[in-house]
Design an enzyme around this catalytic site. Sequence first.
Site, PDB file in Angstrom:
ATOM      1  N   GLU A  89     -23.167 -43.082  -2.990  1.00  0.00           N
ATOM      2  CA  GLU A  89     -22.715 -42.720  -1.645  1.00  0.00           C
ATOM      3  C   GLU A  89     -22.287 -43.914  -0.802  1.00  0.00           C
ATOM      4  O   GLU A  89     -21.684 -43.744   0.262  1.00  0.00           O
ATOM      5  CB  GLU A  89     -23.816 -41.940  -0.910  1.00  0.00           C
ATOM      6  CG  GLU A  89     -24.049 -40.541  -1.442  1.00  0.00           C
ATOM      7  CD  GLU A  89     -24.826 -40.500  -2.760  1.00  0.00           C
ATOM      8  OE1 GLU A  89     -24.548 -39.597  -3.571  1.00  0.00           O
ATOM      9  OE2 GLU A  89     -25.695 -41.371  -2.986  1.00  0.00           O
ATOM     10  N   VAL A 103     -30.283 -50.892  -5.203  1.00  0.00           N
ATOM     11  CA  VAL A 103     -30.826 -51.320  -6.494  1.00  0.00           C
ATOM     12  C   VAL A 103     -30.715 -50.164  -7.472  1.00  0.00           C
ATOM     13  O   VAL A 103     -31.151 -49.048  -7.173  1.00  0.00           O
ATOM     14  CB  VAL A 103     -32.307 -51.749  -6.365  1.00  0.00           C
ATOM     15  CG1 VAL A 103     -32.864 -52.176  -7.718  1.00  0.00           C
ATOM     16  CG2 VAL A 103     -32.466 -52.857  -5.329  1.00  0.00           C
ATOM     17  N   ILE A 137     -31.814 -49.525 -11.344  1.00  0.00           N
ATOM     18  CA  ILE A 137     -32.564 -50.056 -12.490  1.00  0.00           C
ATOM     19  C   ILE A 137     -32.337 -49.139 -13.679  1.00  0.00           C
ATOM     20  O   ILE A 137     -32.454 -47.913 -13.566  1.00  0.00           O
ATOM     21  CB  ILE A 137     -34.064 -50.173 -12.156  1.00  0.00           C
ATOM     22  CG1 ILE A 137     -34.269 -51.153 -10.993  1.00  0.00           C
ATOM     23  CG2 ILE A 137     -34.853 -50.620 -13.393  1.00  0.00           C
ATOM     24  CD1 ILE A 137     -35.703 -51.264 -10.500  1.00  0.00           C
ATOM     25  N   THR A 152     -31.575 -42.813 -19.516  1.00  0.00           N
ATOM     26  CA  THR A 152     -30.392 -41.974 -19.698  1.00  0.00           C
ATOM     27  C   THR A 152     -29.123 -42.733 -19.337  1.00  0.00           C
ATOM     28  O   THR A 152     -29.158 -43.830 -18.780  1.00  0.00           O
ATOM     29  CB  THR A 152     -30.477 -40.706 -18.813  1.00  0.00           C
ATOM     30  OG1 THR A 152     -30.363 -41.104 -17.437  1.00  0.00           O
ATOM     31  CG2 THR A 152     -31.784 -39.963 -19.042  1.00  0.00           C
ATOM     32  N   HIS A 206     -27.232 -42.128 -16.989  1.00  0.00           N
ATOM     33  CA  HIS A 206     -27.035 -42.089 -15.544  1.00  0.00           C
ATOM     34  C   HIS A 206     -26.865 -43.491 -14.953  1.00  0.00           C
ATOM     35  O   HIS A 206     -26.073 -43.693 -14.027  1.00  0.00           O
ATOM     36  CB  HIS A 206     -28.206 -41.354 -14.886  1.00  0.00           C
ATOM     37  CG  HIS A 206     -28.044 -41.137 -13.427  1.00  0.00           C
ATOM     38  ND1 HIS A 206     -27.091 -40.298 -12.897  1.00  0.00           N
ATOM     39  CD2 HIS A 206     -28.711 -41.657 -12.363  1.00  0.00           C
ATOM     40  CE1 HIS A 206     -27.174 -40.308 -11.579  1.00  0.00           C
ATOM     41  NE2 HIS A 206     -28.151 -41.129 -11.232  1.00  0.00           N
ATOM     42  N   ARG A 250     -33.808 -61.193  -7.957  1.00  0.00           N
ATOM     43  CA  ARG A 250     -32.504 -61.193  -7.300  1.00  0.00           C
ATOM     44  C   ARG A 250     -32.584 -60.823  -5.820  1.00  0.00           C
ATOM     45  O   ARG A 250     -31.774 -61.280  -5.022  1.00  0.00           O
ATOM     46  CB  ARG A 250     -31.557 -60.248  -8.048  1.00  0.00           C
ATOM     47  CG  ARG A 250     -31.098 -60.845  -9.359  1.00  0.00           C
ATOM     48  CD  ARG A 250     -30.618 -59.805 -10.360  1.00  0.00           C
ATOM     49  NE  ARG A 250     -30.172 -60.447 -11.591  1.00  0.00           N
ATOM     50  CZ  ARG A 250     -30.970 -60.959 -12.518  1.00  0.00           C
ATOM     51  NH1 ARG A 250     -32.280 -60.906 -12.357  1.00  0.00           N
ATOM     52  NH2 ARG A 250     -30.494 -61.520 -13.604  1.00  0.00           N
TER      53      ARG A 250
END
Length: 137
Positions: free
Chosen positions: A44, A64, A66, A70, A72, A110
């Site tokens: 979004e 973030v 991670i 899957t 995705h 990071r």
Amino acid sequence: MAHILIVEARFYDHLNDLLLEGARAAIAAAGHSCETITVPGALEVPGAIALAADRYDAFVALGVVIRGETYHFEIVAGESARGIMALTMDGLAIGNGILTTENEAQALTRARPDEKNKGGEAAKAALAMLALRERFG
């Protein structure tokens, strides 16, 4: 003085807090002001930037992603980056600070302002792009 919009995909609160800290500090150190809005996820972020395009001088995208079990991860990481890149090609000054990592430890390294400070780096990138846009019109 430029007015910057930070658009954050707030999924991991503790990581986002670190990214925001770095971004806000970099913007303030450069003498600019900022506001922050939150969207549900990294997908979004480009849409929110597009909606606010005529109201701000530059944008910082934070979030973030991670890797999970899957596919995705690849969709979210790739499509959010593609959307942000499309907006930059349209002339918007955007710093992309959406982390895409294998695990939380990489994200922490990071995100922390005293380590990689990717929030601060994204803010600096947005300001650099703003300076280029002002130079080249």
